[in-house]
Design a protein around this motif. Structure first.
Motif, mmCIF file in Angstrom:
data_model
loop_
_atom_site.group_PDB
_atom_site.id
_atom_site.type_symbol
_atom_site.label_atom_id
_atom_site.label_comp_id
_atom_site.label_asym_id
_atom_site.label_seq_id
_atom_site.Cartn_x
_atom_site.Cartn_y
_atom_site.Cartn_z
ATOM 1 N N GLN A 48 0.732 -1.233 0.049
ATOM 2 C CA GLN A 48 0.026 -0.135 0.171
ATOM 3 C C GLN A 48 1.420 0.817 0.260
ATOM 4 O OE1 GLN A 48 -2.539 -0.383 3.141
ATOM 5 N NE2 GLN A 48 -3.408 -2.788 2.309
ATOM 6 N N GLN A 49 1.971 0.757 0.330
ATOM 7 C CA GLN A 49 2.857 2.364 0.665
ATOM 8 C C GLN A 49 3.529 2.683 -0.983
ATOM 9 O OE1 GLN A 49 5.630 1.292 4.274
ATOM 10 N NE2 GLN A 49 3.548 2.046 5.625
ATOM 11 N N LYS A 50 3.877 1.288 -1.380
ATOM 12 C CA LYS A 50 4.005 1.234 -2.246
ATOM 13 C C LYS A 50 3.848 2.124 -3.739
ATOM 14 C CE LYS A 50 7.708 -2.527 -2.259
ATOM 15 N NZ LYS A 50 7.599 -4.019 -2.790
ATOM 16 N N ILE A 51 1.833 2.266 -3.756
ATOM 17 C CA ILE A 51 1.431 2.522 -4.698
ATOM 18 C C ILE A 51 0.740 3.845 -3.824
ATOM 19 C CG2 ILE A 51 0.964 0.329 -5.473
ATOM 20 C CD1 ILE A 51 -1.789 0.376 -4.951
ATOM 21 N N GLU A 52 0.908 4.285 -2.514
ATOM 22 C CA GLU A 52 0.426 5.077 -1.943
ATOM 23 C C GLU A 52 0.098 7.026 -3.337
ATOM 24 O OE1 GLU A 52 -1.034 7.086 2.127
ATOM 25 O OE2 GLU A 52 1.769 6.995 2.164
ATOM 26 N N SER A 53 1.942 6.621 -3.436
ATOM 27 C CA SER A 53 1.819 8.576 -4.099
ATOM 28 C C SER A 53 1.398 7.954 -5.946
ATOM 29 C CB SER A 53 3.247 8.280 -4.582
ATOM 30 O OG SER A 53 3.841 7.206 -5.760
ATOM 31 N N LEU A 54 0.490 6.996 -6.733
ATOM 32 C CA LEU A 54 -0.209 6.822 -7.559
ATOM 33 C C LEU A 54 -1.633 8.027 -7.329
ATOM 34 C CD1 LEU A 54 -0.330 5.925 -10.470
ATOM 35 C CD2 LEU A 54 -0.808 3.524 -9.560
ATOM 36 N N ILE A 55 -2.218 6.732 -6.679
ATOM 37 C CA ILE A 55 -3.656 6.731 -5.535
ATOM 38 C C ILE A 55 -3.531 8.348 -5.407
ATOM 39 C CG2 ILE A 55 -4.092 4.724 -5.797
ATOM 40 C CD1 ILE A 55 -4.209 5.069 -2.383
ATOM 41 N N LYS A 56 -2.795 9.660 -4.636
ATOM 42 C CA LYS A 56 -2.750 10.354 -4.311
ATOM 43 C C LYS A 56 -1.944 11.878 -5.802
ATOM 44 C CE LYS A 56 -1.985 9.552 0.190
ATOM 45 N NZ LYS A 56 -1.547 9.902 2.474
ATOM 46 N N ASP A 57 -1.956 10.237 -7.091
ATOM 47 C CA ASP A 57 -0.518 11.772 -7.751
ATOM 48 C C ASP A 57 -2.170 12.759 -7.932
ATOM 49 O OD1 ASP A 57 -0.707 13.243 -10.918
ATOM 50 O OD2 ASP A 57 0.810 11.876 -10.423
ATOM 51 N N GLU A 58 -2.345 14.148 -8.524
ATOM 52 C CA GLU A 58 -3.485 14.756 -8.679
ATOM 53 C C GLU A 58 -3.792 14.873 -9.951
ATOM 54 O OE1 GLU A 58 -3.528 18.775 -7.195
ATOM 55 O OE2 GLU A 58 -3.656 18.181 -5.272
ATOM 56 N N LYS A 59 -2.892 15.227 -11.164
ATOM 57 C CA LYS A 59 -3.101 14.887 -12.364
ATOM 58 C C LYS A 59 -3.781 13.037 -12.943
ATOM 59 C CE LYS A 59 0.195 17.748 -13.432
ATOM 60 N NZ LYS A 59 1.002 18.101 -14.308
ATOM 61 N N PHE A 60 -3.156 12.238 -12.038
ATOM 62 C CA PHE A 60 -4.033 10.773 -12.288
ATOM 63 C C PHE A 60 -4.934 10.730 -12.461
ATOM 64 C CE2 PHE A 60 -3.762 5.998 -11.713
ATOM 65 C CZ PHE A 60 -3.510 6.359 -13.054
ATOM 66 N N ILE A 61 -5.977 11.305 -10.936
ATOM 67 C CA ILE A 61 -6.581 10.946 -10.985
ATOM 68 C C ILE A 61 -7.868 12.302 -11.395
ATOM 69 C CG2 ILE A 61 -8.640 11.437 -8.819
ATOM 70 C CD1 ILE A 61 -6.565 8.997 -7.756
ATOM 71 N N GLU A 62 -7.435 12.791 -11.713
ATOM 72 C CA GLU A 62 -8.309 14.189 -12.482
ATOM 73 C C GLU A 62 -8.149 13.300 -14.384
ATOM 74 O OE1 GLU A 62 -7.682 17.993 -14.780
ATOM 75 O OE2 GLU A 62 -6.768 17.897 -12.975
ATOM 76 N N PHE A 63 -7.333 12.561 -14.574
ATOM 77 C CA PHE A 63 -7.549 11.816 -15.580
ATOM 78 C C PHE A 63 -8.929 10.590 -15.280
ATOM 79 C CE2 PHE A 63 -6.407 8.197 -18.048
ATOM 80 C CZ PHE A 63 -6.518 8.381 -18.877
ATOM 81 N N ILE A 64 -8.543 9.854 -14.255
ATOM 82 C CA ILE A 64 -9.633 8.580 -14.078
ATOM 83 C C ILE A 64 -10.329 9.252 -13.854
ATOM 84 C CG2 ILE A 64 -9.875 6.943 -12.810
ATOM 85 C CD1 ILE A 64 -7.344 6.545 -14.577
ATOM 86 N N LYS A 65 -11.022 10.871 -13.269
ATOM 87 C CA LYS A 65 -12.669 10.807 -12.737
ATOM 88 C C LYS A 65 -13.537 10.135 -14.269
ATOM 89 C CE LYS A 65 -12.001 12.269 -8.084
ATOM 90 N NZ LYS A 65 -12.414 13.543 -7.337
ATOM 91 N N ALA A 66 -12.577 12.073 -14.933
ATOM 92 C CA ALA A 66 -13.347 12.168 -16.469
ATOM 93 C C ALA A 66 -13.385 10.759 -17.467
ATOM 94 C CB ALA A 66 -11.781 13.401 -17.421
ATOM 95 N N ASP A 67 -12.775 10.092 -16.935
ATOM 96 C CA ASP A 67 -11.917 8.490 -18.000
ATOM 97 C C ASP A 67 -13.523 8.341 -17.469
ATOM 98 O OD1 ASP A 67 -11.086 7.117 -20.306
ATOM 99 O OD2 ASP A 67 -11.245 5.984 -18.608
ATOM 100 N N ASN A 68 -13.869 8.187 -16.065
ATOM 101 C CA ASN A 68 -15.119 7.235 -15.725
ATOM 102 C C ASN A 68 -16.141 7.568 -16.103
ATOM 103 O OD1 ASN A 68 -13.191 5.591 -14.153
ATOM 104 N ND2 ASN A 68 -13.618 5.994 -12.643
#
Length: 649
Positions: free
Chosen positions: A564-584
């Motif tokens: 969980q610690q290893k991928i925490e930076s990914l799930i907290k990446d604002e640009k990635f999350i913004e991309f995911i929400k729009a794509d969903n």
């Protein structure tokens, strides 16, 4: 019990076999008398075996006639059970009386063990949903025990381990003295298999697990000798061969597991979870006063080391690496069980020299049915049947509970970036852009190649796994990121309580893939005999034999696992999350319109098209929806390209 029985004394043998008396008056050996006296009986055993094979084949026909729950199948299974019981009664009587008369068991009897095991395999095959393809793999010469053992030997040799006889063990039985010699030798070999930087191999965590298992295995053999379940005359060199083989099998299976996205079937699964959990289960049983012997634990170690070996056999491993999973893993139990039954035929095999016929049969069944959901622990029953049921229940419970994030395929567990890649592949696949799929996989491969976290051997395997990724890979792997290693408690009645803590990143992961919350938890409960349809994941679910407890995120420990610690930076990446929400959002619109088109509902199609006409689209209902769909796909494609460019920068 059939009417034919073994004569109880020599006079009766000679009366029934007058020709023997004439040929060998007083000098007829007890072995010869016994062999002649039971010649007809041996034929009965063989005929019974043939009946068992015939009946097992009838299972397949019964399934075709009415499905797996049809009375045809139940009837055939009852026939098989009756035949097996009668055959075993013959064999047991034969054994007992031959030993009384002759002092040894003729070779013809020994073959009945393998007959029983192969009959069980034929029954399993006859009922399997993918019978034809599994039968091809089962009959493939590359699944023969000698072929597999040679592969194990060659794998070890390539890693730097070459097996040689140890003069200090020659002619000696296994004892505290020879245990020390074996322990030193196997310690060196395990280090070579897992910590050999010269060969590009370096896995300290897995080395530690395998080393601890080998040490425990040797101690269990010693304890089983003291308890009378392993002969004190067992050869030290046979024990040496067994632990050598086990270490190499673990290393080979780990390597095979790293090469695909099936889910871990390497050292983390075999030792880190399954063996560790079965030991804890046996501790729980002992804590409730149930007798657990060293041989029970030892057999379970051996079962867990071998139970997934089918995945590493060439017909399965090669095909999965070349073509993807595609169900080619189905029936791996049968291939692993064949590894035991085939060796039981060989009187020189170290496995057969260590374990008794009864023990081999227990291990064979444990492997063949290792993914069964039958859990039925016995407390306060000191019988062989209770011990067998507890062994099988421990195997079933351990294997079925490795359902969460530490069962992830190695590429997803060890390379956090692969989670991001899977999400981007999902988009590329849904918009139908193969070039984007290839580009994303290529980027992940470059990342692995440039990483300093992996040995060269690991990189090779992980790259193979990366190449097998597809736009649909997330469907199998991502749902596992929902919980941590389960804990177990067994009460005085034998009922099990399984407590699982929700992953601290479960909800973020479901958002990442626009997935259903608690889906894997529900599957986990269902797989172990719980309700099939759970509208909401309750904190506690009761069944007859198991209580499931889920500590949801708000009540779980705030501590995160290493993964969980290893991928925490990914799930907290604002640009990635913004991309995911729009794509969903766009992805859901795309799926909705695709369902409309495939519905065939004229009125529904025209109604949706009319709404889209107001946005400037024209044509027939299908044409309007198709145009709108293409626009959505183009928007998703453009967003993916833009995000991918930012990743590179």
């Amino acid at each position: 019990m059939p009417e034919t029985a073994i004569p109880k004394n020599t006079n009766e043998v000679l009366k029934q076999n007058p020709q023997n008396a004439e040929q060998h008056p007083a000098q007829v050996s007890s072995d010869v008398m016994a062999e002649n006296a039971v010649s007809d009986l041996v034929k009965q055993v063989e005929q019974s075996h043939e009946v068992g094979i015939t009946l097992s084949k009838k299972i397949g026909t019964a399934v075709e006639q009415g499905g797996p729950d049809n009375s045809h199948v139940l009837s055939v299974e009852r026939e098989i059970a009756t035949t097996e019981k009668q055959k075993q009664e013959i064999i047991d009587s034969y054994k007992k009386q031959i030993q009384e008369t002759a002092g040894s068991v003729p070779e013809s009897l020994e073959s009945t063990l393998t007959q029983k095991l192969t009959t069980n395999e034929a029954t399993y095959l006859g009922k399997h949903r993918d019978k034809d393809n599994l039968e091809k793999r089962y009959n493939d010469p590359r699944t023969e025990p000698k072929f597999v053992l040679n592969q194990v030997k060659e794998f070890a040799k390539k890693a730097g381990v070459e097996y040689k006889d140890i003069p200090l063990l020659e002619g000696k039985a296994y004892s505290a003295e020879t245990k020390e010699i074996i322990s030193k030798q196997i310690t060196q070999e395990i280090s070579t298999l897992f910590l050999n930087k010269e060969k590009g191999i370096f896995n300290p965590a897995k080395h530690e697990l395998v080393q601890a298992e080998a040490s425990r295995y040797l101690s269990l053999v010693e304890q089983a000798q003291a308890e009378g379940d392993i002969s004190k005359e067992v050869k030290a060199k046979d024990i040496m061969k067994m632990v050598q083989e086990n270490a190499a099998k673990l290393a080979m299976q780990d390597r095979a597991a790293m090469e695909n996205t099936l889910g871990d079937h390497g050292v983390r699964h075999l030792v880190g979870h399954n063996i560790t959990v079965t030991e804890k289960i046996f501790d729980q049983l002992e804590g409730q006063g149930q007798k657990v012997k060293a041989i029970d634990r030892l057999m379970t170690h051996q079962v867990m080391i071998d139970h997934d070996l089918g995945y590493a056999m060439s017909p399965v491993r090669d095909s999965m690496n070349e073509e993807g999973i595609k169900g080619q893993d189905a029936g791996h139990n049968l291939l692993a069980a064949k590894f035991i039954s085939g060796r039981a035929k060989d009187r020189e095999d170290h496995l057969s020299n260590i374990f008794s016929e009864e023990q081999l049969a227990t291990m064979h069944n444990g492997i063949l049915e290792h993914d069964s959901s039958k859990i039925d622990f016995k407390i306060g029953e000191d019988t062989p049947e209770a011990a067998r049921q507890n062994i099988e229940s421990a195997i079933h419970l351990a294997d079925n509970t490795h359902a969460f994030e530490d069962k992830l395929p190695e590429i997803l567990y060890g390379v956090p970036k692969s989670l991001e890649t899977m999400r981007l592949l999902k988009v590329a696949g849904e918009v139908g852009d193969e070039s984007l799929v290839a580009e994303r996989k290529g980027s992940l491969i470059e990342h692995i190649q440039g990483s300093e976290d992996f040995s060269e051997d690991d990189k090779y395997s992980l790259i193979m796994a990366a190449k097998t990724l597809s736009p649909a890979s997330y469907k199998f792997s991502a749902p596992r990121i929902c919980g941590n290693k389960p804990e177990f408690d067994i009460d005085r009645s034998g009922k099990v309580t399984i407590s699982v803590e929700e992953s601290a990143i479960h909800q973020e992961t479901t958002t990442l893939f626009d997935a259903e919350s608690y889906k894997q938890f529900k599957k986990f409960v269902s797989d172990l005999g719980g309700p099939k349809n759970i509208p909401e994941m309750a904190d506690t679910i009761e069944t007859e034999k198991i209580t499931f407890k889920l500590k949801k995120a708000e009540g779980a420990s705030p501590e995160k696992t290493d993964y969980q610690q290893k991928i925490e930076s990914l799930i907290k990446d604002e640009k990635f999350i913004e991309f995911i929400k729009a794509d969903n959002t766009m992805g859901n619109d795309q799926k909705g319109l695709e369902r409309v088109l495939t519905s065939g509902d004229r009125q529904f199609i025209d109604m949706i098209a009319k709404e889209l006409n107001e946005e400037g689209y024209s044509g027939t209902g299908e044409e309007v929806i198709t145009k709108y769909l293409e626009n959505i796909k183009n928007e998703r494609r453009s967003a993916l390209l833009a995000f991918s460019k930012n990743i590179k920068n």
